[in-house]
Each structure stands twice: as structure tokens, then as C-alpha cells.
Write an enzyme that holds these catalytic residues in place. Sequence first.
Site, PDB file in Angstrom:
ATOM      1  N   PRO A  29     -26.845   8.821  -4.420  1.00  0.00           N
ATOM      2  CA  PRO A  29     -25.403   9.003  -4.604  1.00  0.00           C
ATOM      3  C   PRO A  29     -25.142  10.289  -5.397  1.00  0.00           C
ATOM      4  CG  PRO A  29     -26.186   6.959  -5.681  1.00  0.00           C
ATOM      5  CD  PRO A  29     -27.352   7.571  -5.004  1.00  0.00           C
TER       6      PRO A  29
ATOM      7  N   ARG B  15      -6.893   3.835  -1.977  1.00  0.00           N
ATOM      8  CA  ARG B  15      -5.521   3.636  -1.508  1.00  0.00           C
ATOM      9  C   ARG B  15      -4.959   4.940  -0.930  1.00  0.00           C
ATOM     10  NH1 ARG B  15      -2.064  -0.431  -1.672  1.00  0.00           N
ATOM     11  NH2 ARG B  15       0.164   0.001  -1.600  1.00  0.00           N
ATOM     12  N   GLY B  16      -5.336   6.042  -1.539  1.00  0.00           N
ATOM     13  CA  GLY B  16      -4.863   7.346  -1.077  1.00  0.00           C
ATOM     14  C   GLY B  16      -5.223   7.612   0.377  1.00  0.00           C
ATOM     15  N   ASP B  17      -6.383   7.114   0.817  1.00  0.00           N
ATOM     16  CA  ASP B  17      -6.790   7.314   2.209  1.00  0.00           C
ATOM     17  C   ASP B  17      -5.880   6.554   3.165  1.00  0.00           C
ATOM     18  OD1 ASP B  17      -9.082   9.091   2.317  1.00  0.00           O
ATOM     19  OD2 ASP B  17     -10.110   7.586   1.109  1.00  0.00           O
TER      20      ASP B  17
ATOM     21  N   SER C   9      -9.082  15.523  -5.479  1.00  0.00           N
ATOM     22  CA  SER C   9      -8.017  14.656  -5.995  1.00  0.00           C
ATOM     23  C   SER C   9      -8.164  14.458  -7.503  1.00  0.00           C
ATOM     24  CB  SER C   9      -8.021  13.314  -5.260  1.00  0.00           C
ATOM     25  OG  SER C   9      -9.187  12.597  -5.576  1.00  0.00           O
ATOM     26  N   HIS C  10      -9.337  14.805  -8.061  1.00  0.00           N
ATOM     27  CA  HIS C  10      -9.507  14.735  -9.513  1.00  0.00           C
ATOM     28  C   HIS C  10      -9.601  16.115 -10.146  1.00  0.00           C
ATOM     29  CE1 HIS C  10      -9.875  10.403  -9.894  1.00  0.00           C
ATOM     30  NE2 HIS C  10     -10.554  10.405  -8.771  1.00  0.00           N
TER      31      HIS C  10
ATOM     32  N   LYS D  88     -19.037 -10.588  -1.366  1.00  0.00           N
ATOM     33  CA  LYS D  88     -19.806 -10.016  -2.474  1.00  0.00           C
ATOM     34  C   LYS D  88     -18.994  -8.951  -3.203  1.00  0.00           C
ATOM     35  CE  LYS D  88     -24.236 -11.066  -0.258  1.00  0.00           C
ATOM     36  NZ  LYS D  88     -25.550 -10.561   0.229  1.00  0.00           N
TER      37      LYS D  88
ATOM     38  N   SER E   7      -8.566   8.913 -14.310  1.00  0.00           N
ATOM     39  CA  SER E   7      -9.728   9.749 -14.011  1.00  0.00           C
ATOM     40  C   SER E   7     -10.833   8.939 -13.341  1.00  0.00           C
ATOM     41  CB  SER E   7     -10.241  10.359 -15.314  1.00  0.00           C
ATOM     42  OG  SER E   7     -10.301   9.371 -16.313  1.00  0.00           O
TER      43      SER E   7
END
Lengths: 343, 343
Positions: A306, A186-188, A47-48, A230, A122
Site C-alpha cells: 500500500p 463519498r466524493g466518488d 483532494s487533501h 467483515k 485530513s
Amino acid sequence: MNDLINLSLEQVHALALRALTVNGMGEDHARAIADTITQGQRDECHSHGLYRVLVCVHSLRSGKVDPVARPSVSRPAPAIVRVDAQRGYSLLAFQTGLPLLVEQARELGMAALVIRNCFHFSALWPEVEAIAAQGLVGMAMTPSHAWVAPEGGRRGVFGTNPLAFSWPREGQEPFVFDFATSAIARGDIELHARQGKPIPLGWGLDAEGRPSTDARAVLEGAMQTFGGHKGSALAAMIELMAGALIGDLTSAESLAFDGGAGATPCHGELVLAFDPARFLGNELDAGRQRAEALFAAITGQGARLPSQRRFAARQRSEREGVWVGRTLLDDIQRLIDDPHSPT
Amino acid sequence: MNDLINLSLEQVHALALRALTVNGMGEDHARAIADTITQGQRDECHSHGLYRVLVCVHSLRSGKVDPVARPSVSRPAPAIVRVDAQRGYSLLAFQTGLPLLVEQARELGMAALVIRNCFHFSALWPEVEAIAAQGLVGMAMTPSHAWVAPEGGRRGVFGTNPLAFSWPREGQEPFVFDFATSAIARGDIELHARQGKPIPLGWGLDAEGRPSTDARAVLEGAMQTFGGHKGSALAAMIELMAGALIGDLTSAESLAFDGGAGATPCHGELVLAFDPARFLGNELDAGRQRAEALFAAITGQGARLPSQRRFAARQRSEREGVWVGRTLLDDIQRLIDDPHSPT
């Protein structure tokens, strides 16, 4: 049928650059964006990747973005580098401010880069990675559009508000994370809505504020933050730090500014850099080893750092190039052949 | 039967001060700690109130803490104020460094206070609130002891690693949060274990790394972070920023240093301050109003700002004093009457 075509990273960059410039984007903006799009495609953040060429051109045509804006730099205080993007895209503003940010962080120990009045589409990891490449610790955050409810509430106030962080490592990729403070992108949720699939509880609320598994109802209601109160507190912090503190729009203001155009959000960004050499002096090596011991304690028990998946994709792409669907390439080619074709 | 006794905040402070000094703590350390204990009692954070007198004296007697340590200040870089607590408690080191941190943040736009070699038992909100009281934005973080597994792992690597943040508000309490990056405080799991009650899934893993509702099994296994891989990434960031970057112990090193004594953790702390006046210049009022609009959008839909319960308790306590159990008061009195009594 959507064949996959193999492209080198140079071909990806050239294609993005051409599509953007043909559609009226200034050469320096187009180059900064093509850099990031190539990084996204390389790391298989699709998506990027090249897909963003379509989004960018669509956004350009909305008329809100200035495709030839000249970022202007000021220094309101010794530790603060401010770049006004002048309603252009954020990436050239970042590239313009980065050398000064690095210089000031090395001089003072830490410094902030404030980007204002930018259109932002981005991921933040390319930016914190660029800081780590200079041997500095990086942190970055931005608001977006007010789609996310505060914990205990029911209406959108926060953006998906990403937070990114990098720690430089010698001879290998940095420790990097870049996550949205919303439970999910949001895309999901949009994807689930399009496919008529239910979403898990915890992603969002319907318009009455009830937890919902109905993707369409959540798109009309509000998304939720990750991690309950949190995550909600963190999302608020990002509105304050990368909105109120830097004199730019909050996610609610940015959504109002968009006025339903559905363009790339316009707001600001806050980037921080810390110099381990100044924090640690002659204990720098010990500090680096301490970080490596932490990473070893994580990976040594089978947990992942990560960004590991992204770095594996990067190695693959640098060796073998990337595979891009023919449909996407055709869509981009159409934008090149006919700058008036629909996006 | 445990009667409740009403004490004024002055009485709370005097009692804490006396119990600490009688037990060998230097006057300036005792005063700094009594200040924080009084704030905890006032805000009805009972585990950080007068109860801490017992914990402090116990920790003092473990012999690791220097009760009369003199914090020493250095300035490794213009934006970095470093206070070496010299193996004393953190609070005097914080009070010693705060004026310099504020001065440098106002001068440069932002600055860091690094506290090293300190024994740390206090919440972080009193510190970020002290920064907000100067009109600055505050952020603070510390490691603790390695009880928390990384997401996808099974053994403790991270501490409960709290993150605190404050935003100053004119004429009212600041926006403040202070949360552990663990799913829950270790004390809550201990309490369930003592009461033989099950804990919710998501708090921890047994020694084999399986999610468990057995509090005892989790105390022998590992705690979990809040918010899955995102909370885990944040916990790692805090190890790096408030451990490796500042040249002090990670949570694993701090636990090893403790060597089973069960004393207050010894490690470092990182505190950041940002000056809105330098970030915003003549747009300061607009920035403040933007923050107030954010808060109004949260509370206007029935959601709460963090710390609201604490602030309500504060108002009550300032008006009516606090109510303290007789058993606790008796325990403290015993420490005063006989400095050799067991804690």
C-alpha cells in the site's frame, strides 16, 4: 483553460499558510494544517492538497470551528494521553499530543492518544507516518458522518470510518495503509452523480435499501461498507473505539451535530502507538528483518505494498516541485486578496 | 446412520478432558482446551467443538506439541505481558496471562498480552469474550499458515489471519466479531474439493495466479483475502503485529516450521485490552449508552450484530444441552479406550 503552474513545496506551504491566516486562523493551527496540505499535495492526494484550503476556509466561515482554539492536554491514565481540541481543527491537537504519545509508548510499550472535540478533515496517513518516523508502529481511526449502512441494513449508521496503520522501516518510507471502511469515498459517488454516470453495484443502496447503480439514489439512500459483513464489523469497531470508548461523538451524533451545515465533521480520533524496541528487546533486529522478508515476499511476486504510488509521487515532488491548476491557485489567491470572497 | 445424542455441557467438558488426558496431555492444558471446546460446541461452532478433540490428539501425536509445557510469564515493559507457551498449546498460556493483562489494562488504561511459541487451533472469540467479561474492550489477532496471496499477487504469503474484537455490554452478551481476513476458511475450500463442487470467484487463484472456481486448483494455488486490497492490507498488518512485532513466526515461517506435517500451526498471538473506565472516567455511563445507541441503530433496521447466531445457539445449549453425532462420539470414545488408535 486550466494551465498547470509549478510550485515548490515551500511555495505550497507558504500559500496555504497565508490563505488560512488571512482568513482568521491562528498561526499555530494554520501552520499545522499547511504542513498536512503540503504533504497531501506532495503525495498527489489532490483532494487533501491545496484544494483543502478552500474547504477549510468554507468550514471556518460556517462558524462552528474555533480558529484559535487552544488544545488542552490531560492524562486520565498512564497509557492514555488525551488532547481536547476545544472545537478547533484536529491537526494542532495531534501535533500537541504526539510527543507525549511517543514518550509514553517508549516508557510503557504502548500508549493511546485520544483527541476529542475536533473538526477533522485530513487523511490519517500523515499521522501514522509521523509515528513511524519515531520508530514506532502506529494505528489511527476516526468516525465521520453516518452515511454508511450496516451490512443487511438500509440506513446510514457508520461513517466512512478510516483505519490507518504504519510500520517503520529503516532507511526508507514506512509500510503504511489508510483506507475507508466504506466501499468507496463519498466524493466518488458525488462525482458520478454530477457527471450523470452509473456507479458499480456494491457502492450503495437506494432509499428503499435496494442495491443501486444510480449515484443520486445512493446519495439519498446509504453507502455500503467494503467487504460485506467483515467491513461492516470493522466500521462498528471504529465507532466504538474512536467514539464510545473515547467519550466522543459517533458518526450519527456527528451528522446530527452538523445539522445540515455540510461542514467538516466534528468528532474524536483514536491513535495508538506501539514500541517495537519494548516488545522485542534484543530481538529488535530479527523482528525488523522478519517484516522486511514479508514485504519482499509481497513485492517479489509483483504485488504492491500500500502507498507505493503515493511514495513515488513524493519522490517526484521533492525533486521537481508540484503542478497546480491555475483555477485553484486563482481561487486561493482570491481568498487571500479578499477574505470576504465566497468559497 | 449417524444418530444425534444429547449431552449436557458438563458431559461435553468431561468427555473432552478425558480424551485429552488419556492421550498424554497435562491436566491443566487439557482443562483449558476442554473449556474452549465446550464453548465451541455450546455455540454450535462445530469445527471448534468436540470435533477438535480429534484434531488435538492428531496434533499431539505429530510430536511437535509439548503436551505438558509450562507457560512462563515475563514483563518486558509495563504495558506488555508476555507468556512463552514453550511449544505447548496456546490456551493455557492465554489463561495464564489473562489476569495480568486485565490488571495492567486497569492500571495503565490499556495493555498487551503477547503469547509466543504456541500451537494455535482455537477461534479468537472465546478470548476476547473473556476480556469483555472483565468489563474491558478486547482485540486479538494471529497469523496462521501462508496460504493466502496478497492482492495483485499469486502466491501464499498471509495466513487466514483472524481478527477478533469485543465490547462489553451490561447484562447481556458482548458485541463480538471474529473473522478471517481470507475470503473464506480453508476448510470450506477443502470441503468443496472433496465434494467436487465449484467455488465462487473471489475465493482463490490457481497456480498460475488466475481467479479460479476449481477448488482443487485453488488448494494448489492460493486463497484470496476478503475485500480486495483493503483486506490484503489488514492481513499484512496482522503478520506485522502478531508476528514481527512480538518476535514470533509469520505465516510463511510457520508453514515452513510445520514442514508438511499438517499439524496445528505454531506461531504467536497478540491480544490487546482497553479499559473503558480509564478512558472515560466519570463519563463511563455515557460511553456505554453511546455504544447501545449504535447497536440499536443497527438492529433497529433489521441488520444483525455479529455473533447473534452464536449467542442464540448458546442460549439453546445452556437450556437443552447439545446434540452430537454418534460417529464423532464413537471416534472420541475410541481415543479414550485405546490411546494408540488412529486419529
